[in-house]
Scaffold this motif. Structure first.
Motif, PDB file in Angstrom:
ATOM      1  N   HIS A 126      69.507  60.017  48.013  1.00 24.65           N
ATOM      2  CA  HIS A 126      68.822  59.428  47.861  1.00 24.65           C
ATOM      3  C   HIS A 126      68.457  57.127  48.760  1.00 24.65           C
ATOM      4  O   HIS A 126      67.857  57.456  49.658  1.00 24.65           O
ATOM      5  N   ARG A 130      65.880  56.713  51.579  1.00 22.21           N
ATOM      6  CA  ARG A 130      65.542  55.460  51.424  1.00 22.21           C
ATOM      7  C   ARG A 130      65.330  54.384  52.477  1.00 22.21           C
ATOM      8  O   ARG A 130      64.574  53.693  52.953  1.00 22.21           O
ATOM      9  N   PHE A 137      57.809  51.324  57.119  1.00 25.36           N
ATOM     10  CA  PHE A 137      57.481  50.249  56.306  1.00 25.36           C
ATOM     11  C   PHE A 137      57.285  48.591  55.744  1.00 25.36           C
ATOM     12  O   PHE A 137      57.445  47.967  55.305  1.00 25.36           O
ATOM     13  N   ALA A 275      52.655  58.268  46.034  1.00 28.85           N
ATOM     14  CA  ALA A 275      53.275  57.056  45.861  1.00 28.85           C
ATOM     15  C   ALA A 275      51.320  55.977  45.641  1.00 28.85           C
ATOM     16  O   ALA A 275      51.848  54.945  45.462  1.00 28.85           O
ATOM     17  N   ALA A 276      51.333  55.873  47.071  1.00 30.14           N
ATOM     18  CA  ALA A 276      50.656  54.902  47.666  1.00 30.14           C
ATOM     19  C   ALA A 276      48.843  55.547  47.750  1.00 30.14           C
ATOM     20  O   ALA A 276      48.101  53.409  47.376  1.00 30.14           O
ATOM     21  N   THR A 345      57.909  52.531  33.446  1.00 28.65           N
ATOM     22  CA  THR A 345      58.338  53.479  33.548  1.00 28.65           C
ATOM     23  C   THR A 345      59.731  54.027  33.450  1.00 28.65           C
ATOM     24  O   THR A 345      59.970  53.696  32.115  1.00 28.65           O
ATOM     25  N   ARG A 347      63.000  56.166  32.729  1.00 31.97           N
ATOM     26  CA  ARG A 347      64.484  56.792  32.893  1.00 31.97           C
ATOM     27  C   ARG A 347      65.054  57.170  31.975  1.00 31.97           C
ATOM     28  O   ARG A 347      65.212  56.984  30.797  1.00 31.97           O
ATOM     29  N   PRO A 402      56.037  43.924  39.372  1.00 32.60           N
ATOM     30  CA  PRO A 402      54.933  45.085  39.731  1.00 32.60           C
ATOM     31  C   PRO A 402      55.481  45.974  40.425  1.00 32.60           C
ATOM     32  O   PRO A 402      54.601  47.657  40.474  1.00 32.60           O
ATOM     33  N   PHE A 403      56.275  45.940  41.501  1.00 29.20           N
ATOM     34  CA  PHE A 403      56.809  47.355  42.371  1.00 29.20           C
ATOM     35  C   PHE A 403      57.936  47.259  41.942  1.00 29.20           C
ATOM     36  O   PHE A 403      58.682  47.771  42.872  1.00 29.20           O
ATOM     37  N   GLY A 404      58.218  47.233  40.842  1.00 31.56           N
ATOM     38  CA  GLY A 404      59.795  47.588  40.234  1.00 31.56           C
ATOM     39  C   GLY A 404      60.876  46.385  40.562  1.00 31.56           C
ATOM     40  O   GLY A 404      60.517  45.764  40.794  1.00 31.56           O
ATOM     41  N   HIS A 408      64.849  52.280  42.827  1.00 32.59           N
ATOM     42  CA  HIS A 408      63.696  52.793  43.061  1.00 32.59           C
ATOM     43  C   HIS A 408      62.654  52.009  43.740  1.00 32.59           C
ATOM     44  O   HIS A 408      61.836  52.506  43.422  1.00 32.59           O
ATOM     45  N   CYS A 410      59.199  49.524  45.133  1.00 33.12           N
ATOM     46  CA  CYS A 410      58.674  50.311  45.920  1.00 33.12           C
ATOM     47  C   CYS A 410      58.794  50.085  47.302  1.00 33.12           C
ATOM     48  O   CYS A 410      58.787  48.542  47.701  1.00 33.12           O
ATOM     49  N   PRO A 411      59.068  50.624  48.484  1.00 35.78           N
ATOM     50  CA  PRO A 411      59.371  50.791  49.554  1.00 35.78           C
ATOM     51  C   PRO A 411      58.158  50.460  50.579  1.00 35.78           C
ATOM     52  O   PRO A 411      58.274  50.189  51.828  1.00 35.78           O
TER      53      PRO A 411
HETATM   54  C1  HEM Z   1      49.811  47.955  44.785  1.00 42.02           C
HETATM   55  C2  HEM Z   1      50.018  49.357  45.206  1.00 42.02           C
HETATM   56  C3  HEM Z   1      51.827  49.842  44.769  1.00 42.02           C
HETATM   57  C4  HEM Z   1      52.280  49.684  43.232  1.00 42.02           C
HETATM   58  C5  HEM Z   1      51.907  48.807  42.119  1.00 42.02           C
HETATM   59  C6  HEM Z   1      53.256  50.115  43.455  1.00 42.02           C
HETATM   60  C7  HEM Z   1      54.571  50.605  42.385  1.00 42.02           C
HETATM   61  C8  HEM Z   1      55.738  51.347  42.362  1.00 42.02           C
HETATM   62  C9  HEM Z   1      56.872  51.087  41.543  1.00 42.02           C
HETATM   63  C10 HEM Z   1      57.208  50.165  40.091  1.00 42.02           C
HETATM   64  C11 HEM Z   1      57.555  51.836  41.997  1.00 42.02           C
HETATM   65  C12 HEM Z   1      59.143  51.806  40.890  1.00 42.02           C
HETATM   66  C13 HEM Z   1      58.930  53.018  39.889  1.00 42.02           C
HETATM   67  C14 HEM Z   1      59.980  53.182  39.530  1.00 42.02           C
HETATM   68  O1  HEM Z   1      61.585  52.687  39.424  1.00 42.02           O
HETATM   69  O2  HEM Z   1      60.076  53.545  38.311  1.00 42.02           O
HETATM   70  C15 HEM Z   1      57.431  52.190  43.378  1.00 42.02           C
HETATM   71  C16 HEM Z   1      57.447  53.303  43.940  1.00 42.02           C
HETATM   72  C17 HEM Z   1      57.548  53.774  45.072  1.00 42.02           C
HETATM   73  N1  HEM Z   1      56.634  53.393  45.856  1.00 42.02           N
HETATM   74 FE1  HEM Z   1      55.488  52.153  45.036  1.00 42.02          FE
HETATM   75  N2  HEM Z   1      53.635  50.843  44.233  1.00 42.02           N
HETATM   76  C18 HEM Z   1      52.863  50.524  45.755  1.00 42.02           C
HETATM   77  C19 HEM Z   1      52.201  51.200  46.593  1.00 42.02           C
HETATM   78  C20 HEM Z   1      53.096  52.249  47.511  1.00 42.02           C
HETATM   79  C21 HEM Z   1      52.449  52.396  48.742  1.00 42.02           C
HETATM   80  C22 HEM Z   1      51.180  52.177  49.606  1.00 42.02           C
HETATM   81  C23 HEM Z   1      53.778  53.589  49.342  1.00 42.02           C
HETATM   82  C24 HEM Z   1      53.795  54.166  50.161  1.00 42.02           C
HETATM   83  C25 HEM Z   1      52.863  54.000  51.585  1.00 42.02           C
HETATM   84  C26 HEM Z   1      54.606  53.702  48.326  1.00 42.02           C
HETATM   85  C27 HEM Z   1      55.659  53.938  48.138  1.00 42.02           C
HETATM   86  C28 HEM Z   1      56.804  54.515  46.575  1.00 42.02           C
HETATM   87  C29 HEM Z   1      57.495  55.235  46.820  1.00 42.02           C
HETATM   88  C30 HEM Z   1      57.674  56.054  47.896  1.00 42.02           C
HETATM   89  C31 HEM Z   1      58.603  54.797  45.992  1.00 42.02           C
HETATM   90  C32 HEM Z   1      59.544  55.490  45.277  1.00 42.02           C
HETATM   91  C33 HEM Z   1      61.062  55.070  45.347  1.00 42.02           C
HETATM   92  C34 HEM Z   1      62.015  55.348  45.296  1.00 42.02           C
HETATM   93  O3  HEM Z   1      61.456  55.925  44.167  1.00 42.02           O
HETATM   94  O4  HEM Z   1      63.582  54.678  46.036  1.00 42.02           O
HETATM   95  N3  HEM Z   1      53.835  52.841  47.114  1.00 42.02           N
HETATM   96  N4  HEM Z   1      56.084  51.965  43.425  1.00 42.02           N
END
Ligand code: HEM
Length: 461
Positions: A126, A130, A137, A275-276, A345, A347, A402-404, A408, A410-411
């Motif tokens: 992982h 990452r 990104f 995801a995106a 989310t 776990r 909002p992005f966690g 994990h 959001c990258p």
């Molecule tokens: C507004 C838009 C977005 C929101 C609200 C969002 C939200 C999230 C959240 C909450 C997580 C964490 C989930 C968890 O902890 O279980 C996550 C993970 C992730 N997001 Fe986003 N995301 C967005 C856009 C994007 C974009 C544009 C990309 C890629 C270009 C992306 C790629 C990822 C990836 C690869 C993960 C998994 C990371 C990991 O497991 O280490 N997301 N996102």
């Protein structure tokens, strides 16, 4: 004699150690485990699944929280769960004790996205993924995409002019194209039609039953997945031959010294599209709705964007321009909070864990409820009101996720915010729109979305 001396000297020591372990183990087994969190588990096997899915899920979460507090147990989709809704508990699960909670998804999702995708992985693999994803990104890597993202936005909006369109549908096309740009760079045009055709079939099966028989949704999706993997294998082999100079995600995956296999690359590219695309498109749809309903906020955003438009003269939008949008940024933050498109989310506890005097048993699912935190009146007064000015002051740590949060998180968050800003720049300076029909309902698919994807009519100013 010597033997006698050694025996007399060591025997009491060994005996004491033996006694200590005996007593310790018996104390451990006699020690009462802490109680489970409060709450109900509902019917055998089905638990409280029906109560959750027969209504807006947030009503279920809110009523449970009101009754039992910020940590409670329930039973959903065949799994016992603990739901948590305080910033401290979310930090405990996602950050400080994240090693005790592994990510978990339905088996069908894992098979469709690919089991080696970043979401499902842990530990060293992982961390390696990452690093590669973040490299592609981070701001320095995505800066150069701004002019192309702007062209994609212009094209998307132009194709909707004067028509009755579904905002979510149009935004999905936009975010899909931006995702492909970030993955394949300027090469995206070469592959986008084939990849889209297969991806549309694949996504139809995301929430299907995992029955792999001819004709089932799941079967069709798995076939589409194989075809995507074939297309990607071709792209990878072309890149290996041509060795172009790129700074996109595929390049990051391919240039890793330890190397990812083609299968690992495919799983992660499909994962990033997943995801995106719908996440960012849902947020854009909510922004279009909130701006449409709040004329004074729309006016202020338009003025901010028009000032940038005047300043850039004939040139394309630049990365520096996107740093001059404080009000637009607050509108994005407030939309992320109010809409909380990822309400929670999942776990799973990898061992028995004690938290605040309660037991979270090994194997139980744990759900940090982001939406409940974002809608807490103690943290965000008047939480249902759309008020971007509340972000003039930075929110307290762990209250806005909002992005966690944690390992994990959001990258892709920088790219998501960038593409939203670029689209809003074009939308507010060149277009007017009105919402067609009622805009009050919410649907979940699985992300929160205005009813029917928000039908709108868009006109050039
Ligand atoms: C507004 C838009 C977005 C929101 C609200 C969002 C939200 C999230 C959240 C909450 C997580 C964490 C989930 C968890 O902890 O279980 C996550 C993970 C992730 N997001 Fe986003 N995301 C967005 C856009 C994007 C974009 C544009 C990309 C890629 C270009 C992306 C790629 C990822 C990836 C690869 C993960 C998994 C990371 C990991 O497991 O280490 N997301 N996102």
């Amino acid at each position: 004699m010597a033997f006698h001396f050694i025996f007399c000297f060591f025997a009491p020591i060994f005996f004491s150690i033996f006694l200590y372990h005996l007593l310790r183990n018996s104390f451990k087994s006699n020690r009462r485990k802490p109680p489970l969190p409060p709450g109900t588990l509902g019917w055998p096997y089905i638990g409280e699944t029906f109560q959750l899915y027969s209504q807006n899920p947030n009503v279920f979460f809110a009523s449970k929280q009101q009754r039992y507090g910020s940590i409670f147990k329930t039973h959903i989709l065949g799994c016992p769960c603990v739901m948590i809704s305080s910033p401290e508990a979310a930090k405990f699960v996602l950050v400080t004790k994240s090693h005790l909670f592994k990510p978990t998804f339905p088996a069908s999702k894992e098979r469709m996205l690919g089991k080696q995708a970043i979401f499902f992985s842990q530990g060293q693999y992982h961390a390696k993924l990452r690093k590669l994803v973040l490299r592609a990104f981070m701001p320095d890597a995505i800066k150069s995409f701004v002019p192309t993202i702007e062209s994609i936005a212009q094209h998307s909006l132009r194709s909707s002019e004067g028509r009755l369109v579904t905002a979510f549908h149009e935004m999905k096309t936009y975010t899909f194209n931006v995702a492909l740009l970030s993955i394949f760079g300027e090469d995206q045009m070469l592959y986008s039609e084939d990849l889209k055709r297969c991806y549309y079939v694949l996504e139809k099966g995301y929430n299907s039953m995992p029955i792999n028989l001819p004709g089932t949704l799941f079967n069709k999706s798995m076939k589409a997945r194989k075809e995507i993997a074939r297309i990607l294998a071709k792209i990878i082999s072309t890149r290996r031959r041509m060795k172009p100079d790129c700074n996109d995600l595929l390049e990051s995956f391919m240039s890793d010294k330890e190397g990812l296999t083609d299968e690992q690359i495919a799983d992660n590219i499909i994962g990033v599209i997943f995801a995106a695309r719908d996440t960012t498109a849902s947020v854009l749809t909510w922004i279009i709705k909130y701006l449409g309903e709040n004329p004074s906020v729309l006016q202020a955003v338009t003025e901010e964007q028009e000032a940038i438009m005047r300043g850039r003269q004939e040139q394309k939008l630049s990365w520096e321009d996107t740093k001059k949008m404080p009000l637009t940024s607050r509108v994005i933050q407030e939309t992320l909070r109010v809409a909380s498109i990822l309400s929670f989310t999942f776990r799973e506890a990898v061992e028995d864990v004690e938290y605040e005097g309660y037991l979270i048993p090994k194997g139980w699912k744990v759900l940090p409820l982001f939406r409940n935190i974002h809608h807490s009146p103690e943290i965000f007064p008047g939480p249902e009101k759309f008020d971007p000015s509340r972000f003039e002051v930075a929110p307290k740590p762990n209250t806005f996720m909002p992005f966690g949060n944690g390992t994990h998180s959001c990258p892709g968050n920088e790219l998501a915010k960038l593409e939203i800003m670029v689209l809003l720049h074009q939308l507010t300076t060149k277009y007017r729109w009105h919402i067609v029909g009622s805009s009050s309902g919410i649907q979940y698919g699985p992300f929160a979305l205005p009813q029917n994807g928000l039908p709108i009519r868009l006109f050039r100013k």
